[in-house]
Each structure stands twice: as structure tokens, then as C-alpha cells.
Enzyme design. Structure first.
Site, mmCIF file in Angstrom:
data_model
loop_
_atom_site.group_PDB
_atom_site.id
_atom_site.type_symbol
_atom_site.label_atom_id
_atom_site.label_comp_id
_atom_site.label_asym_id
_atom_site.label_seq_id
_atom_site.Cartn_x
_atom_site.Cartn_y
_atom_site.Cartn_z
ATOM 1 N N HIS A 1 36.884 -50.162 -44.461
ATOM 2 C CA HIS A 1 37.185 -50.142 -45.359
ATOM 3 C C HIS A 1 36.982 -49.148 -46.816
ATOM 4 C CE1 HIS A 1 37.885 -54.543 -44.021
ATOM 5 N NE2 HIS A 1 36.586 -54.135 -43.269
ATOM 6 N N CYS B 1 40.206 -51.612 -39.951
ATOM 7 C CA CYS B 1 39.195 -52.756 -39.392
ATOM 8 C C CYS B 1 40.020 -53.660 -38.650
ATOM 9 C CB CYS B 1 38.099 -53.375 -40.552
ATOM 10 S SG CYS B 1 36.964 -53.531 -39.743
ATOM 11 N N GLU C 1 39.171 -49.764 -49.334
ATOM 12 C CA GLU C 1 39.686 -50.899 -50.128
ATOM 13 C C GLU C 1 38.289 -51.106 -50.674
ATOM 14 O OE1 GLU C 1 39.754 -51.385 -47.076
ATOM 15 O OE2 GLU C 1 39.606 -53.591 -46.748
#
Ligand code: GLN
Length: 188
Positions: free
Chosen positions: A169, A79, A171
Site C-alpha cells: 500500500h 493489494c 497510499e
């Protein structure tokens, strides 16, 4: 094995957690001295690229990181991290590392579609959940850049030499596949 995570702003703690789950030590890079440690890859997290770009210079991290990326150290930009790597930004005057030969549009999904989740394929990784948060996408790639993920005809993942850039994302999901792929690539 150790992987450095730029930790001046944004979602760095989540990346450190993902690495930990894979049995890899994540090193938070907050100041220049942190880079004296041995590590074999770098993660540039999501957050606010303008803020991170400014802090990279102010904290004197920029030159050392750029040198490492240019010398072939594997890097994953997610990102805002993708924005930091991009050679061109179509709707922003400044660029940051500029090592990834692609044109990226910041906040490309506009306000209404600011954040969304989907599942899509990443070449070499497989189907994974993707969370987009005020995400950029890639408008153009130069020669030698491999497109590894698209969502609704927009490019959201690329690989170029030692660099992987993604719009989303991983994560913030519970899927470790992309991190595993990155870690395995750093071992090559
Ligand atoms: N919109 C942010 C930027 O332009 C990126 C958002 C993110 O990293 N989730 O830097």
C-alpha cells in the site's frame, strides 16, 4: 488530467489524496454513471477483494472497467486491487478481471506476519517505503510480465503492458513516488 479510483470499498480515499498532492484529480467510481467522465487511468485500491469483486458486479461496474483495461487504459492495482487483476488465484476459487497473467496468493504472509513495513526498490521508481496489510504476493508470472519489485524473494510488484500490480500500500505512506510513476505512465 483525471484518474479514476474504484471507490466501492477499501482504501480509495487515500489514493485520491495522493493524486491530489500530485496535482491530479481523482474521480471516485461508485456507480456506472461515474465512468461517463473523462479519465486516463484507473486505480483499484486495497481492501477486501471478495467484497469489491461482488460489488463490481452488483453495481454493474465490471463490464465497463474490464473493457477499459482490455482496451489499454493504464491501471494500478494495489493489494486487493492486484487480486482483482490476477488471472489466477492459487488459494481462492474465483477470479475477477483476470487481465494480468500472474498467479497470486491471497493473504500470503499468514496471520503472524499479517502486516509489516519495509523499504525496497521498484524498477523505474526507486527505493520506496512499503506497507503490507494482509497482503498477497505473486507466485508465478507468465511470459511478458516484468517483475518490478521483490521482498524476501517474493514477487510484490509486476508490470504487464498497461497494468501495474503491487502487493503493498503506497497510499498509506507519505511517499508519492509510485503514484507519480503511475501518473507519468498514463501520460505516455
Ligand atoms: N486480504 C485482502 C484480500 O484478500 C487484501 C488486503 C488488502 O488489500 N490490504 O482481499
Amino acid at each position: 488530467m483525471k484518474i479514476a479510483v474504484l471507490a466501492v470499498q477499501g482504501a480509495f480515499a487515500e489514493h485520491i489524496d495522493m493524486l491530489k498532492k500530485l496535482g491530479v484529480e481523482g474521480i471516485e467510481i461508485r456507480k456506472k454513471r461515474d465512468m461517463e467522465q473523462d479519465f486516463s487511468g484507473i486505480i483499484l485500491p486495497g481492501g477486501e477483494s471478495t467484497v469489491m469483486g461482488k460489488l463490481l458486479k452488483e453495481l454493474d461496474l465490471y463490464d465497463t472497467l474490464l473493457e477499459k483495461i482490455n482496451s489499454g487504459m493504464p491501471v494500478l492495482g494495489t493489494c486487493a486491487g492486484l487480486i482483482l487483476l490476477a488471472k489466477k488465484l492459487s488459494n481462492h476459487g474465483e477470479t475477477y478481471f483476470g487481465t494480468l497473467p500472474v498467479t497470486v496468493k491471497r493473504n500470503a504472509y499468514g496471520r503472524q506476519l499479517g502486516s509489516f513495513n519495509t523499504v525496497a526498490n521498484v524498477t523505474g521508481v526507486g527505493e520506496i517505503p512499503m506497507t503490507f496489510i494482509r497482503a498477497p504476493y505473486i507466485e508465478e508470472v507468465e511470459e511478458g510480465v516484468e517483475v518490478i519489485a521483490t521482498v524476501d524473494d517474493n514477487i510484490v510488484g509486476v508490470k504487464y503492458k498497461n497494468q501495474i500490480g503491487i502487493s503493498f500500500h503506497p497510499e498509506v505512506t507519505d511517499c508519492l513516488k509510485l503514484h507519480k510513476y503511475f501518473v507519468e505512465n498514463t501520460e505516455l
